[in-house]
Scaffold this motif. Structure first.
Motif, mmCIF file in Angstrom:
data_model
loop_
_atom_site.group_PDB
_atom_site.id
_atom_site.type_symbol
_atom_site.label_atom_id
_atom_site.label_comp_id
_atom_site.label_asym_id
_atom_site.label_seq_id
_atom_site.Cartn_x
_atom_site.Cartn_y
_atom_site.Cartn_z
ATOM 1 N N GLU A 102 -63.330 -7.386 -45.195
ATOM 2 C CA GLU A 102 -62.746 -8.372 -46.130
ATOM 3 C C GLU A 102 -61.350 -8.015 -46.428
ATOM 4 O O GLU A 102 -60.452 -9.001 -46.390
ATOM 5 N N GLU A 103 -61.488 -6.716 -47.075
ATOM 6 C CA GLU A 103 -59.942 -6.211 -47.318
ATOM 7 C C GLU A 103 -59.095 -5.513 -45.635
ATOM 8 O O GLU A 103 -57.703 -6.151 -46.120
ATOM 9 N N LEU A 156 -58.382 -8.742 -43.942
ATOM 10 C CA LEU A 156 -58.529 -9.955 -42.957
ATOM 11 C C LEU A 156 -56.512 -10.162 -42.860
ATOM 12 O O LEU A 156 -56.623 -10.677 -41.958
ATOM 13 N N ARG A 181 -64.692 -14.177 -38.960
ATOM 14 C CA ARG A 181 -63.886 -13.271 -39.538
ATOM 15 C C ARG A 181 -64.958 -12.281 -40.412
ATOM 16 O O ARG A 181 -64.605 -11.536 -40.659
ATOM 17 N N ALA A 182 -66.409 -12.361 -40.032
ATOM 18 C CA ALA A 182 -67.313 -11.855 -40.616
ATOM 19 C C ALA A 182 -67.518 -10.726 -39.756
ATOM 20 O O ALA A 182 -67.856 -9.572 -40.363
#
Length: 285
Positions: A167-168, A170, A162-163
């Protein structure tokens, strides 16, 4: 297992593949027009000693994963792929399942894409092949155990995967994985692999289970995607998806318009390659 026939088939398959056909440089001192043993072993992800023993009719019975890797390395056709399995005493994969055998034509395209990250996936997200630039961008997925080579599984169960994304972004990635799996499992109810993947993710990820209950359906298509890389920074790339319907496989190519800042970042990524080890072997998606 017919060791002698298997050894002969491997030797002949190796002899007919030129280095250029798999993206390698022949070099001035090559004595054979085909591939060397060490080159086949590297392409298949196995030790040279093990491959040499197979060619000398003294190796142990290869696993199904090893046979699939050898078929891919030697650019075997579907009929040749099945023949390889039969020589090793294995039944080829059932046709109702997504094929793990990548067609030589798709692999040839992948080998020639040296300026764009590209991967070949099955229709439920399993990674079957990557070019070097894709490995540099998201990590070497094929270095993982076979069960962990699925992008949806990595996204929901591996925080390092996920990294790779801002973040926006995901939430959109999560919905895309789930909606695609919805479509695949409905279209191929007799295939146990995507069904087993869905069962595992519903049991292991609350996020996946919640999204699954919403019953959204979609398939992979053209999109703009952003990736985070520890050296080159944010890569915003156009994602093109090409389908091989019969084999239920996808060729995913990420590209940037020539002369743009993103194109310059891709050029830098080619220089950096996979030498960046700051994220370790978990950097995959």
């Amino acid at each position: 297992m017919n060791r002698n026939e298997l050894a002969d088939f491997l030797r002949r398959g190796r002899a007919r593949i030129t280095p250029a056909a798999v993206g390698l440089t022949a070099g001035p001192r090559r004595r054979t027009p085909g591939l060397r043993r060490e080159e086949v072993a590297a392409l298949a992800g196995m030790s040279v000693d093990y491959y040499t023993r197979l060619e000398q009719s003294r190796g142990p019975r290869p696993s199904r994963q090893t046979l699939t890797a050898l078929a891919r390395a030697l650019r075997l056709t579907e009929v040749e792929h099945d023949h390889l399995f039969h020589l090793a005493g294995e039944e080829p994969s059932r046709r109702e399942t997504a094929s793990s055998h990548v067609r030589p034509g798709l692999l040839m395209i992948l080998d020639r894409l040296d300026d764009a990250p590209a991967q070949i996936l099955n229709d439920h997200g399993g990674v079957l092949a990557q070019n070097d630039l894709a490995k540099a961008m998201v990590g070497d997925v094929l270095a993982r155990p076979p069960r962990e080579r699925n992008l949806a599984r990595l996204f929901f169960l591996d925080p390092a995967a996920r990294a790779l994304f801002p973040e926006e972004d995901l939430a959109d990635h999560a919905r895309g994985h789930v909606a695609s799996l919805r479509a695949v499992t409905a279209a191929h109810p007799g295939d146990p692999e995507p069904a087993a993947l869905v069962a595992e993710l519903r049991a292991s990820s609350e996020e996946f289970a919640s999204l699954w209950a919403e019953h959204e359906v979609a398939l992979r298509d053209r999109a703009t995607k952003r990736f985070l890389h520890p050296v080159v920074g944010v890569l915003e790339l156009e994602c093109e998806v090409m389908l091989s319907h019969r084999h239920r496989q996808l060729l995913i190519v990420h590209s940037a318009r020539p002369g743009t800042p993103m194109d310059e970042k891709l050029r830098l990524l080619r220089v950096v390659g996979s030498q960046n080890l700051s994220a370790g072997p978990a950097r995959t998606a």
